[in-house]
Design a protein around this motif. Structure first.
Motif, short mmCIF file in Angstrom:
data_model
loop_
_atom_site.label_atom_id
_atom_site.label_comp_id
_atom_site.label_asym_id
_atom_site.label_seq_id
_atom_site.Cartn_x
_atom_site.Cartn_y
_atom_site.Cartn_z
N GLU A 163 -6.67 -12.60 22.39
CA GLU A 163 -7.22 -13.17 21.52
C GLU A 163 -8.69 -12.37 21.62
O GLU A 163 -9.23 -13.12 22.16
CB GLU A 163 -7.41 -14.69 21.25
N LYS A 206 -11.20 -15.56 22.36
CA LYS A 206 -12.06 -16.51 23.44
C LYS A 206 -12.90 -15.95 24.12
O LYS A 206 -12.83 -14.61 23.90
CB LYS A 206 -10.48 -16.81 24.52
N SER A 243 -3.45 -18.08 25.47
CA SER A 243 -3.59 -17.52 23.73
C SER A 243 -2.83 -19.15 23.54
O SER A 243 -1.74 -19.69 23.93
CB SER A 243 -2.39 -16.93 23.63
N PHE A 244 -2.87 -18.98 22.04
CA PHE A 244 -2.85 -20.07 21.16
C PHE A 244 -1.64 -19.34 20.30
O PHE A 244 -1.09 -18.40 18.75
CB PHE A 244 -3.53 -20.04 19.73
N THR A 245 -0.30 -19.54 21.00
CA THR A 245 1.00 -19.06 20.78
C THR A 245 2.07 -20.29 20.80
O THR A 245 1.53 -21.45 22.05
CB THR A 245 0.84 -17.53 21.59
N VAL A 298 1.82 -17.72 27.91
CA VAL A 298 1.04 -18.80 27.89
C VAL A 298 1.18 -18.73 29.59
O VAL A 298 0.72 -18.97 30.70
CB VAL A 298 1.04 -19.67 27.00
N ASP A 301 -0.69 -26.89 26.00
CA ASP A 301 0.21 -26.32 27.30
C ASP A 301 -0.03 -26.81 28.54
O ASP A 301 0.53 -26.36 29.53
CB ASP A 301 -0.34 -25.01 26.79
#
Ligand SMILES: *Cc1c(COP(=O)(O)O)cnc(C)c1O
Length: 232
Positions: A123, A126, A159-161, A167, A202
């Motif tokens: 992203e 970030k 990453s936000f995923t 990750v 995470d």
């Protein structure tokens, strides 16, 4: 705000799942000072905040044996508010910010511990050093003149995923960079020993990939109501 017992219980659960050599930074941003006090009474001493004003207000309101960590994006003109007391700044993402922290630390006769934040997520939003830029800055040796800071390690946000494999790859990449720097530019100092990665969603993966400092907010304090500054 969630109940008193709940914060203590969440903390106990999180701690029980962490290896003993992993530092837990309880991220209290947007939650009232009272919530921090509940966690403090349950034995927690290390707290992370992402806004300077909120961090200062909580520092003033709460017991002085708390270690306050700045984990969010930091503007150079706000460093002066934190310089007298902050324990660790996780989010040094430019040479300019490193220079400012150095100068403000010296004004207070301090050496401030910092982490270099590296952008590992895909992203664009970030923050953090691009790996190449960071290596070039370290290569230049300019950081050695910054006697007001001590570079303790690296920080990164994945990453936000939902894609756990991705990750994991991002964390692994940051650990690889950390090891390279530890055996390279920082091999002479014992101080380069902190790898801050992992949040509520995470941190298990992060610890598996070598994190020794996790920053956990919602898993301890409950969901944040807003992304904005909290009323204290
Ligand atoms: C808010 C925040 C965290 C904690 O996030 P949770 O998902 O609530 O655990 C960790 N690191 C940074 C940099 C943050 O801004």
């Amino acid at each position: 705000m969630i109940g008193k017992m709940q914060i203590a219980e969440n903390l106990a659960q999180v701690r029980s799942g962490l290896p003993g050599d992993v530092t837990l930074v309880a991220v209290s941003k947007t939650h009232p000072a009272e919530a921090v006090r509940e966690a403090y009474e349950a034995g927690q001493r290390v707290f992370g905040e992402n806004r300077p004003q909120e961090l200062v207000a909580k520092y003033e309101a709460l017991p002085k044996d708390i270690e306050w960590h700045m984990i969010g994006t930091l503007q150079t003109n706000k460093v002066k508010y934190l310089a007298p007391f902050v324990t660790l700044i996780h989010s040094v993402d430019s040479a300019r910010l490193a220079g400012t922290v150095h100068r403000e630390a010296l004004k207070h006769g301090r050496v401030i511990d910092v982490l270099l934040e590296v952008r590992i997520a895909a992203e664009e939003t970030k923050h953090g050093w691009d790996e190449g830029e960071l290596l070039a800055w370290l290569e230049s040796g300019a950081y050695r003149d910054l006697t007001g800071i001590r570079i303790r390690g690296l920080m990164g946000m994945a990453s936000f995923t939902e894609d756990r494999a991705r990750v994991r790859r991002e964390f692994r990449r940051l650990k690889g960079l950390f090891d390279r720097l530890k055996d390279g530019p920082f091999r002479d100092g014992a101080a380069f020993d902190r790898l801050s990665m992992g949040m509520s969603g995470d941190y298990g993966l992060a610890v598996e990939e070598g994190s020794n400092m996790v920053r956990i907010g919602s898993r301890i304090f409950g969901q944040r109501e807003t992304a904005g500054p909290a009323a204290l």
